[in-house]
Design a protein around this motif. Structure first.
Motif, mmCIF file in Angstrom:
data_model
loop_
_atom_site.group_PDB
_atom_site.id
_atom_site.type_symbol
_atom_site.label_atom_id
_atom_site.label_comp_id
_atom_site.label_asym_id
_atom_site.label_seq_id
_atom_site.Cartn_x
_atom_site.Cartn_y
_atom_site.Cartn_z
ATOM 1 N N GLY A 101 -25.900 -19.146 27.411
ATOM 2 C CA GLY A 101 -26.974 -18.404 28.231
ATOM 3 C C GLY A 101 -28.214 -18.328 27.579
ATOM 4 N N ASN A 102 -29.207 -17.696 28.006
ATOM 5 C CA ASN A 102 -30.428 -17.447 27.128
ATOM 6 C C ASN A 102 -30.813 -16.091 27.119
ATOM 7 O OD1 ASN A 102 -30.842 -20.492 27.463
ATOM 8 N ND2 ASN A 102 -30.932 -19.896 29.534
ATOM 9 N N VAL A 103 -31.791 -15.513 26.027
ATOM 10 C CA VAL A 103 -31.981 -14.427 26.036
ATOM 11 C C VAL A 103 -33.517 -14.209 25.594
ATOM 12 C CG1 VAL A 103 -32.007 -12.290 24.273
ATOM 13 C CG2 VAL A 103 -29.890 -13.376 24.898
ATOM 14 N N ARG A 104 -34.295 -13.286 26.222
ATOM 15 C CA ARG A 104 -35.792 -13.348 26.166
ATOM 16 C C ARG A 104 -36.153 -11.901 25.746
ATOM 17 N NH1 ARG A 104 -40.298 -14.461 30.977
ATOM 18 N NH2 ARG A 104 -41.951 -14.193 29.606
ATOM 19 N N MET A 105 -37.101 -11.651 24.858
ATOM 20 C CA MET A 105 -37.387 -10.407 24.332
ATOM 21 C C MET A 105 -38.754 -10.229 24.299
ATOM 22 S SD MET A 105 -34.489 -9.667 21.387
ATOM 23 C CE MET A 105 -34.181 -8.063 21.795
ATOM 24 N N ILE A 106 -39.417 -9.306 24.981
ATOM 25 C CA ILE A 106 -40.613 -9.010 25.351
ATOM 26 C C ILE A 106 -41.025 -7.553 24.916
ATOM 27 C CG2 ILE A 106 -42.641 -8.827 26.880
ATOM 28 C CD1 ILE A 106 -40.660 -10.681 28.896
ATOM 29 N N GLY A 107 -42.178 -7.517 23.910
ATOM 30 C CA GLY A 107 -42.629 -6.228 23.615
ATOM 31 C C GLY A 107 -43.946 -6.251 22.809
ATOM 32 N N VAL A 108 -44.280 -5.168 22.043
ATOM 33 C CA VAL A 108 -45.441 -4.862 21.143
ATOM 34 C C VAL A 108 -45.112 -4.457 19.867
ATOM 35 C CG1 VAL A 108 -46.968 -4.618 23.166
ATOM 36 C CG2 VAL A 108 -45.774 -2.593 22.059
ATOM 37 N N ALA A 109 -45.991 -4.917 18.911
ATOM 38 C CA ALA A 109 -45.799 -4.225 17.441
ATOM 39 C C ALA A 109 -47.292 -4.306 17.062
ATOM 40 C CB ALA A 109 -44.911 -5.348 16.655
ATOM 41 N N SER A 110 -47.477 -4.154 15.709
ATOM 42 C CA SER A 110 -48.985 -3.868 15.458
ATOM 43 C C SER A 110 -49.583 -5.441 15.447
ATOM 44 C CB SER A 110 -48.954 -3.365 13.935
ATOM 45 O OG SER A 110 -48.328 -4.228 12.959
ATOM 46 N N PRO A 111 -50.762 -5.527 15.781
ATOM 47 C CA PRO A 111 -51.445 -7.021 15.725
ATOM 48 C C PRO A 111 -51.160 -7.749 14.417
ATOM 49 C CG PRO A 111 -52.964 -5.395 16.450
ATOM 50 C CD PRO A 111 -51.663 -4.560 15.937
ATOM 51 N N GLY A 112 -50.740 -8.861 14.626
ATOM 52 C CA GLY A 112 -50.608 -9.969 13.432
ATOM 53 C C GLY A 112 -49.366 -9.618 12.609
ATOM 54 N N SER A 113 -48.342 -8.764 13.032
ATOM 55 C CA SER A 113 -47.079 -8.496 12.253
ATOM 56 C C SER A 113 -46.272 -9.595 12.586
ATOM 57 C CB SER A 113 -46.641 -7.057 12.858
ATOM 58 O OG SER A 113 -46.460 -6.914 14.099
ATOM 59 N N THR A 165 -50.741 11.030 6.619
ATOM 60 C CA THR A 165 -49.967 10.124 7.007
ATOM 61 C C THR A 165 -50.564 9.052 7.446
ATOM 62 O OG1 THR A 165 -49.275 10.931 9.226
ATOM 63 C CG2 THR A 165 -47.821 11.448 7.129
ATOM 64 N N PHE A 166 -50.212 7.598 7.271
ATOM 65 C CA PHE A 166 -50.800 6.405 7.759
ATOM 66 C C PHE A 166 -49.748 5.388 8.039
ATOM 67 C CE2 PHE A 166 -50.460 6.231 3.332
ATOM 68 C CZ PHE A 166 -50.085 4.928 3.152
ATOM 69 N N GLY A 167 -50.308 4.337 8.904
ATOM 70 C CA GLY A 167 -49.438 2.986 9.260
ATOM 71 C C GLY A 167 -49.994 2.399 10.100
ATOM 72 N N SER A 168 -49.380 1.414 10.933
ATOM 73 C CA SER A 168 -49.604 0.439 11.739
ATOM 74 C C SER A 168 -48.812 0.626 12.884
ATOM 75 C CB SER A 168 -49.963 -0.815 11.223
ATOM 76 O OG SER A 168 -48.707 -1.510 11.010
ATOM 77 N N ALA A 169 -49.382 0.326 14.187
ATOM 78 C CA ALA A 169 -48.794 0.247 15.398
ATOM 79 C C ALA A 169 -49.468 -0.536 16.410
ATOM 80 C CB ALA A 169 -48.190 1.598 15.945
ATOM 81 N N ALA A 170 -48.964 -0.726 17.561
ATOM 82 C CA ALA A 170 -49.421 -1.341 18.705
ATOM 83 C C ALA A 170 -50.968 -0.708 18.819
ATOM 84 C CB ALA A 170 -48.887 -1.329 19.943
ATOM 85 N N SER A 218 -57.906 -1.015 16.791
ATOM 86 C CA SER A 218 -57.636 -2.666 17.164
ATOM 87 C C SER A 218 -56.890 -3.510 16.210
ATOM 88 C CB SER A 218 -59.085 -3.211 17.544
ATOM 89 O OG SER A 218 -59.805 -3.241 16.227
ATOM 90 N N ASP A 219 -56.922 -3.071 15.194
ATOM 91 C CA ASP A 219 -56.120 -3.842 14.114
ATOM 92 C C ASP A 219 -54.805 -2.955 14.071
ATOM 93 O OD1 ASP A 219 -56.798 -1.561 12.759
ATOM 94 O OD2 ASP A 219 -57.352 -2.674 10.690
ATOM 95 N N GLY A 220 -54.413 -2.076 14.755
ATOM 96 C CA GLY A 220 -53.259 -1.348 14.415
ATOM 97 C C GLY A 220 -53.148 -0.057 13.527
ATOM 98 N N SER A 221 -54.163 0.051 12.743
ATOM 99 C CA SER A 221 -54.015 0.923 11.913
ATOM 100 C C SER A 221 -54.565 2.271 12.278
ATOM 101 C CB SER A 221 -55.203 0.671 10.593
ATOM 102 O OG SER A 221 -56.406 0.686 11.125
ATOM 103 N N TRP A 222 -53.628 3.266 11.684
ATOM 104 C CA TRP A 222 -53.975 4.693 12.018
ATOM 105 C C TRP A 222 -53.798 5.370 10.985
ATOM 106 C CZ3 TRP A 222 -50.130 8.242 11.250
ATOM 107 C CH2 TRP A 222 -48.800 7.723 11.062
ATOM 108 N N ASN A 223 -54.468 6.993 10.835
ATOM 109 C CA ASN A 223 -54.313 7.735 9.733
ATOM 110 C C ASN A 223 -54.499 9.121 10.458
ATOM 111 O OD1 ASN A 223 -55.404 9.552 7.568
ATOM 112 N ND2 ASN A 223 -54.950 7.733 6.407
ATOM 113 N N VAL A 224 -53.705 10.124 9.912
ATOM 114 C CA VAL A 224 -53.806 11.416 10.472
ATOM 115 C C VAL A 224 -53.574 12.499 9.365
ATOM 116 C CG1 VAL A 224 -51.305 11.693 11.022
ATOM 117 C CG2 VAL A 224 -52.885 13.088 12.233
ATOM 118 N N THR A 225 -54.175 13.578 9.411
ATOM 119 C CA THR A 225 -54.087 14.649 8.351
ATOM 120 C C THR A 225 -53.459 15.965 8.943
ATOM 121 O OG1 THR A 225 -56.254 15.607 8.742
ATOM 122 C CG2 THR A 225 -56.117 14.029 6.927
#
Length: 269
Positions: free
Chosen positions: A39-51, A140-145, A171-178
């Protein structure tokens, strides 16, 4: 699958027009391999851009794909053995930080395709520093969709201190919050959840931990001097919640002689 076929041809006669008869008799065993239907498997979703999104089945990497500029990934796998299997997905962002792993139990059909939709990978996630000294504010900081909302959840053991903060991934996925407030002394945990603009949500990330330490540097300028002493005196013997939180050096909900004594111990350092 192996099949054994016995063919018996019993006296097949062919008249050749010249009065001669040809007789053929055979008793033969043939072995044939019939292919297993995959059979076949297809996986569709989102992550941070360029990851770099990595796909795993049964502990073995089966493929990778870069999330595009809109955070999207769409990966198909053919010739997958049919039946129930665990497929895992994680991403490594452009700063080489890795997300938690998301696991999916997928029943792979014969011939057809099983599709896993709306995968939202957790944010990569870090605390800025640990430990911190009051009244320094944690971030705190990181990257997301990109365009997603990242909610961070803080939890401290003292006074059951818990609250949440939000940030929008750029737009590049980065975020930061205090944290935005002076924290109580002691240990904290903090984790995050990603929610996309179409209301799909990631699992909660693994918690990060940090510690908040006592400090008499009330204005957080690296020196304990007259400015800190003046701030202490401004709140001295003022009942809560009227005092400024940093002046409560020992974090007991009173600004009194105990706090004055701590400041005098560190004064000039």
């Amino acid at each position: 699958m192996r099949w054994s076929v016995r063919i018996a041809l019993a006296l097949v006669s062919l008249g050749l027009g010249c009065g001669v008869a040809l007789g053929i008799e055979s008793d033969t065993t043939l072995n044939a391999e019939l292919p297993v239907q995959t059979g076949n498997v297809r996986m569709i979703g989102v992550a941070s851009p360029g990851s770099l999104v990595t796909f795993v089945r049964g502990g073995a990497v089966i493929g990778t794909q870069l999330a595009d500029a809109n955070s999207f990934f769409d990966k198909s796998f053919s010739n997958q053995p049919p039946g129930l299997a665990t497929y895992s997905v994680y991403a490594t962002d452009t700063s080489n930080r890795q997300t938690d792993v998301e696991n999916f139990d997928v029943t792979v059909p014969s011939v057809f395709t099983a599709t896993v939709n709306d995968i939202v990978l957790p944010s990569t996630f870090r605390v800025a520093s640990s430990p911190i000294k009051r009244p320094a504010v944690q971030s705190t900081f990181g990257s997301a969709a990109n365009g997603s909302t990242v909610t961070t959840f803080y939890s401290g053991a003292r006074y059951s201190d818990s609250f949440a903060r939000q940030a929008l991934a750029a737009s590049d996925g980065s975020w930061n919050v205090t944290a935005g407030q002076t924290l109580h002394l002691g240990d904290y945990t903090v984790n995050s959840v990603v929610q996309t603009s179409d209301n799909h949500q990631s699992p909660q990330s693994t918690s990060q931990t940090f510690q908040v330490l006592l400090s008499a540097d009330l204005n957080n300028d690296g020196v304990i001097n007259l400015a800190d002493f003046s701030a202490l005196m401004f709140s001295y013997n003022v009942p809560p919640p009227g005092f400024t939180r940093p002046a409560d050096i020992n974090d007991d909900n009173f600004v009194n002689l105990a706090d004055f004594s701590v400041m005098m111990f560190y004064y000039g350092r």
